[in-house]
Design a protein around this motif. Structure first.
Motif, PDB file in Angstrom:
ATOM      1  N   LEU A   1      24.644 -64.870 -40.829  1.00 40.87           N
ATOM      2  CA  LEU A   1      25.645 -65.234 -39.825  1.00 40.87           C
ATOM      3  C   LEU A   1      25.882 -66.738 -39.824  1.00 40.87           C
ATOM      4  N   ARG A   2      24.820 -67.526 -39.927  1.00 46.95           N
ATOM      5  CA  ARG A   2      24.974 -68.988 -39.965  1.00 46.95           C
ATOM      6  C   ARG A   2      25.825 -69.415 -41.160  1.00 46.95           C
TER       7      ARG A   2
ATOM      8  N   SER B   1      28.031 -67.602 -42.960  1.00 47.26           N
ATOM      9  CA  SER B   1      29.419 -67.147 -42.857  1.00 47.26           C
ATOM     10  C   SER B   1      30.160 -67.917 -41.778  1.00 47.26           C
ATOM     11  N   ARG B   2      29.505 -68.171 -40.673  1.00 49.22           N
ATOM     12  CA  ARG B   2      30.140 -68.911 -39.567  1.00 49.22           C
ATOM     13  C   ARG B   2      30.484 -70.329 -40.002  1.00 49.22           C
TER      14      ARG B   2
ATOM     15  N   GLY C   1      33.118 -75.164 -32.270  1.00 43.07           N
ATOM     16  CA  GLY C   1      32.395 -74.124 -32.982  1.00 43.07           C
ATOM     17  C   GLY C   1      32.809 -72.716 -32.608  1.00 43.07           C
ATOM     18  N   ARG C   2      33.490 -72.552 -31.471  1.00 43.40           N
ATOM     19  CA  ARG C   2      33.888 -71.213 -31.020  1.00 43.40           C
ATOM     20  C   ARG C   2      35.339 -70.897 -31.326  1.00 43.40           C
TER      21      ARG C   2
ATOM     22  N   ASP D   1      30.373 -62.454 -34.689  1.00 43.64           N
ATOM     23  CA  ASP D   1      31.340 -63.336 -34.032  1.00 43.64           C
ATOM     24  C   ASP D   1      32.623 -62.647 -33.606  1.00 43.64           C
TER      25      ASP D   1
ATOM     26  N   ALA E   1      36.124 -67.984 -34.116  1.00 47.50           N
ATOM     27  CA  ALA E   1      35.878 -66.632 -33.620  1.00 47.50           C
ATOM     28  C   ALA E   1      36.959 -66.221 -32.625  1.00 47.50           C
TER      29      ALA E   1
ATOM     30  N   TYR F   1      29.490 -61.728 -40.303  1.00 48.05           N
ATOM     31  CA  TYR F   1      30.386 -62.498 -39.433  1.00 48.05           C
ATOM     32  C   TYR F   1      31.142 -61.583 -38.474  1.00 48.05           C
TER      33      TYR F   1
ATOM     34  N   GLU G   1      30.856 -59.176 -31.579  1.00 45.90           N
ATOM     35  CA  GLU G   1      29.887 -59.728 -30.632  1.00 45.90           C
ATOM     36  C   GLU G   1      28.656 -58.854 -30.402  1.00 45.90           C
TER      37      GLU G   1
ATOM     38  N   THR H   1      34.338 -71.560 -40.075  1.00 43.05           N
ATOM     39  CA  THR H   1      34.649 -72.661 -39.155  1.00 43.05           C
ATOM     40  C   THR H   1      35.198 -73.864 -39.901  1.00 43.05           C
TER      41      THR H   1
END
Length: 281
Positions: free
Chosen positions: A176-177, A179-180, A245-246, A152, A249, A148, A155, A184
């Motif tokens: 990454l999916r 953890s994100r 979704g952002r 995120d 981060a 992550y 970058e 989130t």
């Protein structure tokens, strides 16, 4: 993320002390910024940074491609933080997202009417936000946490991050999916900086954080400057303008570029254990 001058690398391998100093100082800040986000505690991060910098310098002689020294140093840092570093003080609490959310619900209190505009209180709010977001990441396993952070927060591209972690790009994307999605979902339900519906607000956590000794108005644990923090309403406006979704981060990237004074300790260690021409201590 770590940038090391190939000229300095080659000179350091030949025993040039000034070049060695330059390498240590160039790597110190990015290594510490990764370490503090992995370990969530300044003292633990300083210890880990010292260990990593010594590993980097001690293994210069094994580096085959000096043009790729930065990526090589990042691999050493990530390998140490994920696999070799003992559990830190915050990690040892073994928090889950569910347990952390329950903890944040306790002790919320409204600040005084003028407090959010007071410089000292703004600094306390920032201290709460930094401590909370760093602790939140320890709810992830180390493998997911580093994925992550690289993707995120710092970058890096999928390919860059996978190379640093020495795994296949497909495996990195899966981490990454996962953890994100976890981060989130947590901030969406819990953090008032991200969601207007969430109950927790940094300013409401000041009293509880002071009582628990997690923050002190007389000293910043994270080396924050009183003139640095932005206003909470400003941060929330910036974060909430983004797609859902952002937002997580963006919240984590709002933390400052941390600094430490570990380089001097590392250079003193090298002074008493001189580097050999092959790059070994």
């Amino acid at each position: 993320m770590i940038r090391l001058d190939p000229v300095h690398v080659e000179a350091a391998r030949q025993g040039d002390r000034a070049a060695l100093d330059a390498l240590v100082r160039a790597a110190e800040r990015p290594v510490y910024n990764l370490a503090i986000r992995m370990l969530a505690h300044p003292a633990d991060a300083e210890d880990a940074t010292q260990e990593i910098l010594i590993k980097i310098i001690a293994n210069l002689g094994s580096l085959r491609d000096i043009e790729a020294a930065g990526g090589w140093a990042m691999r050493i840092a990530c390998r140490h933080l994920v696999g070799a570093r003992k559990s830190g003080r915050v990690e040892s609490m073994r928090m889950s997202f569910t347990g952390f959310a329950a903890d944040l619900e306790q002790g919320l209190s409204e600040p005084g009417a003028s407090e959010p505009y007071d410089a000292e209180t703004r600094l306390a709010i920032e201290e709460v936000k930094v401590g909370c977001t760093l602790a939140m990441l320890t709810c992830l396993s180390r493998d997911l946490r580093i994925a992550y952070l690289l993707g995120d927060v710092f970058e890096l591209s999928d390919r860059e991050a996978a190379s640093v972690l020495e795994i296949a790009p497909a495996a990195y994307r899966q981490r990454l999916r996962r953890s994100r999605a976890a981060v989130t979902a947590f901030v969406k339900d819990t953090c008032g900086n991200v969601s207007a519906k969430a109950a927790c607000r940094c300013e409401k956590r000041i009293a509880a954080a002071e009582e628990a000794g997690r923050i002190s108005r007389s000293r910043s644990r994270f080396g924050l400057s009183p003139s640095g923090p932005t206003t909470v309403p400003g941060l929330r406006a910036q974060v909430r303008r983004l797609e859902e979704g952002r937002r997580a981060a963006a919240l984590l990237r709002s933390n400052p570029d941390f600094s430490c004074d570990v380089a001097e300790l590392v250079l003193q260690t090298i002074e008493t254990n001189p580097i050999r021409p092959d790059g070994k201590l």
